[in-house]
Write a protein that holds these residues in place. Structure first.
Motif, mmCIF file in Angstrom:
data_model
loop_
_atom_site.group_PDB
_atom_site.id
_atom_site.type_symbol
_atom_site.label_atom_id
_atom_site.label_comp_id
_atom_site.label_asym_id
_atom_site.label_seq_id
_atom_site.Cartn_x
_atom_site.Cartn_y
_atom_site.Cartn_z
ATOM 1 N N CYS B 331 0.845 -1.201 0.000
ATOM 2 C CA CYS B 331 0.000 0.000 0.000
ATOM 3 C C CYS B 331 0.877 1.246 0.000
ATOM 4 O O CYS B 331 1.804 1.359 0.796
ATOM 5 C CB CYS B 331 -0.899 -0.018 1.237
ATOM 6 S SG CYS B 331 -1.581 1.579 1.678
ATOM 7 N N CYS B 359 -1.890 8.166 -0.951
ATOM 8 C CA CYS B 359 -3.130 7.493 -1.351
ATOM 9 C C CYS B 359 -3.961 7.095 -0.127
ATOM 10 O O CYS B 359 -3.434 6.626 0.877
ATOM 11 C CB CYS B 359 -2.786 6.245 -2.176
ATOM 12 S SG CYS B 359 -4.245 5.444 -2.866
ATOM 13 N N CYS B 367 -7.303 0.047 -6.269
ATOM 14 C CA CYS B 367 -5.997 0.066 -5.604
ATOM 15 C C CYS B 367 -4.875 -0.210 -6.600
ATOM 16 O O CYS B 367 -4.829 -1.272 -7.226
ATOM 17 C CB CYS B 367 -5.966 -0.981 -4.492
ATOM 18 S SG CYS B 367 -4.362 -1.070 -3.692
HETATM 19 S S1 SF4 Z 1 -5.980 2.128 -2.502
HETATM 20 FE FE1 SF4 Z 1 -4.227 3.368 -1.927
HETATM 21 S S2 SF4 Z 1 -4.420 3.558 0.310
HETATM 22 FE FE2 SF4 Z 1 -5.743 1.869 -0.295
HETATM 23 S S3 SF4 Z 1 -4.460 0.033 -0.045
HETATM 24 FE FE3 SF4 Z 1 -4.280 0.699 -2.196
HETATM 25 S S4 SF4 Z 1 -2.475 2.015 -2.206
HETATM 26 FE FE4 SF4 Z 1 -3.111 1.796 -0.095
#
Ligand code: SF4
Lengths: 240, 446
Positions: B331, B359, B367
């Motif tokens: 993430c 993000c 994602c």
């Molecule tokens: S959408 Fe963005 S904040 Fe959510 S898990 Fe994926 S990278 Fe992380």
């Protein structure tokens, strides 16, 4: 009710639990772990005296008869079993039922059939607030009336109400369908009356037949979701 | 002063983020929904430091002497309490918010390290049950997919009253993530913007909760620990009520805790910081003389081994981590791994109107690194084996940091860390944690 706590004369194959002298734990342990392999074994429970969690978590086609009033969560999360309460039931009767058949001969308190996913719950008397809340696929047939917020956020399944309904019936309904014979004090957000089709009358007749209630399906009205709250909508005034 | 001078004095009250908020609200007429946790700065474990051993305390040899991390949870009433190798558990996150690959990766990593994973709003998947040696099954207000067979297959049950990111609010899963499998598991129409209930359907208030807990005990034949999870608000009272209701384990989730999708106003403005919540929870257990009988798990912004050590020293028995493990999976990373190669995900972040490091777009289902998605293409960006290895490494690193600190404080068991080992770096943290301000004996309010 003259029949309270009086079990009929028992055949030898029937196991009796008198909760005046044994515990709910003993009863449930037997129902979970020690049922005989015989087809549809029978268990009779006397002197429940409002005890909670009677016959919850069953996972076998056993026939359980309870003679007297029960507390919370009778037949909670039931699978396969047939449970009859010859008396009234406290909150959460047959909550999260998956399959099987539960009949309350008297009245049911709040949240009867909450979140039930399958099977059939019949309440011969009235049911209190939040009957069928979060319903997820089961059938509920109520001989009398239901309290406010019944079928709140009901997602799937069918609910037949032979009497009246309180406020906010079917608030935020998804795909569950309600059939009501009497007066509805008010509908909840996104619930609406819809015309009864021949198929609806067939469903009502079938469920009334299962419950053993003699009403004319033509007397019922259908309530379902208007599906206006299924998606975020900037113009919806945040009614949800 | 030259004519070209630009005046750039920013308003403290109407700074750029508030201007952006006002203009967004004016344009859309709808509040913002987003993922992850509170972004505002609040007093946290960073504001505490340990007093390592010296002359007045005796340290353990950092690399040689044993320091136990074994953690037992749930022995108050359950006949089969959980025995974990480390006090770091994986928090409840739903299949739906996360992909099945991620659920599997978390299960594998937790099993390798001897700790537990937790289901979420939306039921138990076969992938996570299959890969998790120890799985905690959440019982949430929505009861999506709640199944007595899964209750029986679980190792513990967690009744969720609230979540730190949104105490008092229900779950949310926007339509783009409600694919056919998620919809089927939750008994919802495909693509619906799902808003979960915030109250349980079959009980109201602490007296009812006691009866609900009994029902779950009956269904599980009194074998499995029952957790009660609360979002941190009136923690002292809530923990006492949960204990009175019969919980084996209480989980307290502070305001920095994450979410897959919640209104920003909720995330930033409801609930109290994890640090303050932890002290109140410990006080509640002490008040009831229940320390040791009822275990306390703290969550909400736990990121490092130091955070874990501080939480344990403050009185927690274990911690639970959500966002940290998502970050371990990738993430907010600028790339993902495909066929052994790093592939840039920057363009995909940009398409969401964000960039790596900023993000919080889990709610979109897009994602860029395949963690919080149900999209069949995007979810392939996170392969279970790679994800499992990364999460395992992260948990292992934290555990090593935890034992490093414990040894430096002279403890043979991480559960022997104590409040006396801590001091605070700010007045706020000293007041919330009720430990002395560093270099003083002063605890504000005491
Ligand atoms: S959408 Fe963005 S904040 Fe959510 S898990 Fe994926 S990278 Fe992380």
């Amino acid at each position: 009710m003259a029949h309270l706590n009086q079990a009929p004369a028992l055949e030898e194959s029937v196991r009796e639990f008198d909760l005046a002298s044994t515990t709910v734990r003993e009863l449930n342990r037997y129902l979970h772990k020690d049922l005989p392999a015989a087809d549809a074994p029978r268990v009779v429970v006397t002197h429940p005296d409002g005890a909670h969690s009677i016959a919850c978590g069953l996972d076998a086609p056993v026939d359980v008869e309870v003679h007297g009033h029960v507390g919370y969560y009778v037949a909670g999360m039931n699978k396969h079993a047939r449970v009859t309460v010859h008396g009234n039931a406290g909150p959460g009767a047959a909550e999260n039922m998956m399959s099987g058949f539960v009949r309350i001969r008297g009245y049911a308190s709040t949240s009867a059939g909450a979140s039930a996913r399958g099977g059939c719950l019949v309440i011969e008397g009235d049911a209190s607030l939040r009957c069928g809340i979060s319903l997820k696929g089961a059938d509920i047939v109520v001989g009398g009336s239901v309290g406010s917020f019944s079928a709140f956020m009901a997602q799937a399944g069918r609910m037949v109400i032979c009497g009246d309904a309180g406020d906010a019936l079917g608030d935020s309904l998804y795909e569950a369908v309600i059939y009501v014979r009497g007066e509805v004090k008010s509908l909840g957000a996104d619930a609406r009356f819809e015309p009864m089709s021949a198929e609806d009358r067939k469903v009502v007749a079938e469920l009334l037949g299962i419950a053993g209630f003699k009403h004319d399906p033509a007397e019922f009205r259908r309530i379902a979701s208007a599906r206006q709250l299924y998606h975020w909508n900037a113009d919806a005034n945040q009614e949800y | 002063m030259s004519a070209a001078h630009l005046s750039l004095e920013e308003s403290a009250g109407f700074d750029r983020s508030i201007i952006d908020y006002v203009q967004r609200a004016a344009a859309t007429g709808l509040y913002e929904i987003r993922g992850l946790g509170a972004k505002r700065k609040v007093p946290h474990f960073d504001d505490l430091v340990f007093l390592g051993a010296s002359l007045s305390r005796y340290p353990l040899e950092g690399y040689r002497e044993k320091c136990s991390t074994r953690t037992v949870l749930g022995g108050r009433y359950a006949s089969k309490p959980l025995e974990l190798e480390i006090p770091i558990t994986i928090a409840g996150m739903s299949f739906g918010a996360l992909s099945a690959n991620v659920k599997e990766a978390l299960g594998r990593a937790a099993s390798e390290l001897g700790t537990s994973t937790t289901t979420g709003d939306g039921g138990m998947t076969s992938e996570e049950r299959g890969s998790s040696k120890t799985l905690v099954y959440q019982c949430l207000p929505s009861r999506y997919g709640f199944d007595p067979d899964d209750v029986r297959r679980a190792d513990a049950i967690e009744i969720v009253i609230g979540q730190g990111a949104k105490p008092g609010g229900g779950g949310m899963l926007l339509g783009q993530k409600v694919n056919p499998r998620v919809a089927r598991m939750r008994t919802l129409p495909e693509g619906v913007d799902q808003r979960s209930a915030c109250r349980h359907p079959d009980w109201t208030g602490p007296d009812d909760l006691a009866i609900k807990i009994r029902e779950l005990r009956e269904i599980t034949d009194w074998e499995k620990p029952i957790y009660v999870k609360v979002g941190a608000t009136r923690v002292f009272n809530d923990v006492k009520l949960a204990v009175h209701a019969g919980a084996d384990v209480v989980v307290v989730d502070g305001m920095q805790g994450g979410t897959a999708a919640t209104q920003t106003v909720f995330i930033e403005h409801v609930g109290i910081p994890t640090l303050a919540a932890l002290r109140q929870a410990v006080d509640a257990l002490d008040d009831l003389n229940m320390r040791g009988q009822v275990q306390l798990i703290i969550s909400g912004g736990i990121r490092t081994g130091a955070d874990v050590a501080k939480a344990l020293a403050m009185g927690a028995d274990a911690v639970s981590i959500g966002q940290g493990v998502l970050m371990a999976l990738g993430c907010n990373s600028d790339s993902y791994v495909h066929n052994g190669q790093h592939v840039s995900a920057v363009a995909d972040y940009n398409a969401l109107g964000t960039a790596p490091g900023f993000c919080h777009h889990c709610h979109t289902g897009r994602c860029p690194v395949g963690v919080t998605t149900q999209d069949p293409v995007l979810e392939q960006r996170l392969q279970p084996a790679i994800g499992a290895r990364r999460v395992r490494n992260y948990l292992k690193t934290m555990n090593m940091e935890l034992t490093t600190i414990a040894r430096a404080c002279g403890k043979q068991d991480v559960h022997h860390l104590e409040r006396e080992d801590l001091v605070a770096l700010s007045v706020e943290a000293a007041a919330m944690a009720r430990v002395p301000l560093a270099g003083t004996q002063w605890i504000p309010g005491m």
